[in-house]
Design a protein around this motif. Structure first.
Motif, PDB file in Angstrom:
ATOM      1  N   HIS A  66      45.963  44.819  37.770  1.00  0.00           N
ATOM      2  CA  HIS A  66      45.623  45.815  38.777  1.00  0.00           C
ATOM      3  C   HIS A  66      46.377  45.562  40.083  1.00  0.00           C
ATOM      4  O   HIS A  66      46.953  44.487  40.294  1.00  0.00           O
ATOM      5  CB  HIS A  66      44.111  45.802  39.016  1.00  0.00           C
ATOM      6  CG  HIS A  66      43.314  46.150  37.806  1.00  0.00           C
ATOM      7  ND1 HIS A  66      43.049  47.454  37.439  1.00  0.00           N
ATOM      8  CD2 HIS A  66      42.728  45.360  36.851  1.00  0.00           C
ATOM      9  CE1 HIS A  66      42.329  47.461  36.328  1.00  0.00           C
ATOM     10  NE2 HIS A  66      42.126  46.208  35.947  1.00  0.00           N
ATOM     11  N   GLU A  67      46.378  46.561  40.962  1.00  0.00           N
ATOM     12  CA  GLU A  67      47.125  46.473  42.215  1.00  0.00           C
ATOM     13  C   GLU A  67      46.676  45.310  43.083  1.00  0.00           C
ATOM     14  O   GLU A  67      47.465  44.745  43.840  1.00  0.00           O
ATOM     15  CB  GLU A  67      46.999  47.787  42.998  1.00  0.00           C
ATOM     16  CG  GLU A  67      47.743  48.959  42.349  1.00  0.00           C
ATOM     17  CD  GLU A  67      47.699  50.205  43.226  1.00  0.00           C
ATOM     18  OE1 GLU A  67      47.115  50.124  44.335  1.00  0.00           O
ATOM     19  OE2 GLU A  67      48.242  51.245  42.795  1.00  0.00           O
ATOM     20  N   ASP A  68      45.391  44.946  42.999  1.00  0.00           N
ATOM     21  CA  ASP A  68      44.897  43.833  43.813  1.00  0.00           C
ATOM     22  C   ASP A  68      45.161  42.474  43.187  1.00  0.00           C
ATOM     23  O   ASP A  68      44.749  41.446  43.729  1.00  0.00           O
ATOM     24  CB  ASP A  68      43.398  43.998  44.078  1.00  0.00           C
ATOM     25  CG  ASP A  68      42.557  43.999  42.799  1.00  0.00           C
ATOM     26  OD1 ASP A  68      43.141  43.907  41.700  1.00  0.00           O
ATOM     27  OD2 ASP A  68      41.315  44.112  42.894  1.00  0.00           O
ATOM     28  N   THR A 124      45.960  44.267  31.179  1.00  0.00           N
ATOM     29  CA  THR A 124      46.096  45.114  32.363  1.00  0.00           C
ATOM     30  C   THR A 124      46.171  44.239  33.606  1.00  0.00           C
ATOM     31  O   THR A 124      45.427  43.267  33.725  1.00  0.00           O
ATOM     32  CB  THR A 124      44.885  46.068  32.500  1.00  0.00           C
ATOM     33  OG1 THR A 124      44.716  46.802  31.294  1.00  0.00           O
ATOM     34  CG2 THR A 124      45.078  47.027  33.659  1.00  0.00           C
TER      35      THR A 124
END
Length: 240
Positions: free
Chosen positions: A24-26, A22
């Protein structure tokens, strides 16, 4: 899926191959397995690198948990581009830094043996750690240093035993922290033991530790601070 946190069974594992699961956006990302410890229990998370299949290196900042202890987020250093889902990586921790934290964390356990008072706070550092105790007694820092160094020089084994949530509930006295309970609900809890048959100490702890007290090396109490009528802060430092 929960990450396979390899460090829980091998504190000395310095690298492993992993697959990105995964992103993540950050920019933080998860992998199917890792040797990176995430910030928890007063011990900072690991830093290190991730080598991509093309041979390029991604620098990683301090690792942290996501939503729960079973989510470990690798954090690209400033300016680094995150990997892509499904990408193969070779993860490597900053071993000299981790080893210092392992030595320091073990030293904190030794201090809790010498000063058997409820722990109200702790922070493990590379060069200095602190442990706060619920106590009003006046103690001599040199005497505490000498008692800790005796345990170091005796070179007791340090190892982990796994217990269930039920076993912890049945033996609440093994928890030394006054304000924080060990995380439960993950199926097992690590009990850090010192000495043959836990003769020196045993307490729940999810951090990383050296394999013997002798590996801690020379340590001393640099300062004891009064933090209220019944709270004392001990600062542990490396060196004689």
């Amino acid at each position: 899926m929960p990450v396979d946190a390899l460090f829980r069974d091998d504190f000395y594992l310095q690298r492993c191959d992993a697959v990105v699961t995964t992103v993540h956006e950050d920019g933080t990302f998860e992998t199917d397995r890792t040797c990176f410890y995430a910030t928890s229990g007063g011990q900072p998370g690991d830093t290190g690198t991730a080598v991509r299949a093309d041979g390029s290196t991604l620098r990683l900042d301090v690792t942290r948990n996501g939503d729960g202890k079973d989510v470990i987020l690798h954090v690209p250093a400033e300016g680094e581009a995150p990997p892509s889902p499904g990408e193969n990586l070779s993860l490597a921790i900053d071993w000299p830094r981790r080893l210092k934290l392992m030595r320091m964390h073990t030293a904190c356990h030794l201090l809790s043996v010498v000063c058997p008072f409820p722990i109200t706070g702790a922070a493990v550092g590379e060069d200095e750690s602190r442990v706060d105790f619920d106590m009003s007694e006046t103690v001599d820092k040199q005497a505490v240093t000498e008692a800790m160094m005796r345990l170091v020089d005796e070179n007791h084994p340090v190892y982990v035993q796994w217990i269930s949530d039920e076993e912890l509930v049945a033996s609440p006295e093994i928890v030394k922290s006054k304000n924080v309970r060990p995380p439960m609900g993950m199926g097992r809890i690590s009990l850090v033991c010192i000495g043959e048959g836990s003769s020196v100490d045993s307490q729940p702890c999810g951090g990383t530790h050296v394999a013997s007290t002798g590996e801690v090396g020379a340590i001393h109490i640099g300062k004891i601070e009064k933090k209220g009528r019944e709270n004392r802060r001990f600062r542990i430092r490396f060196g004689a």
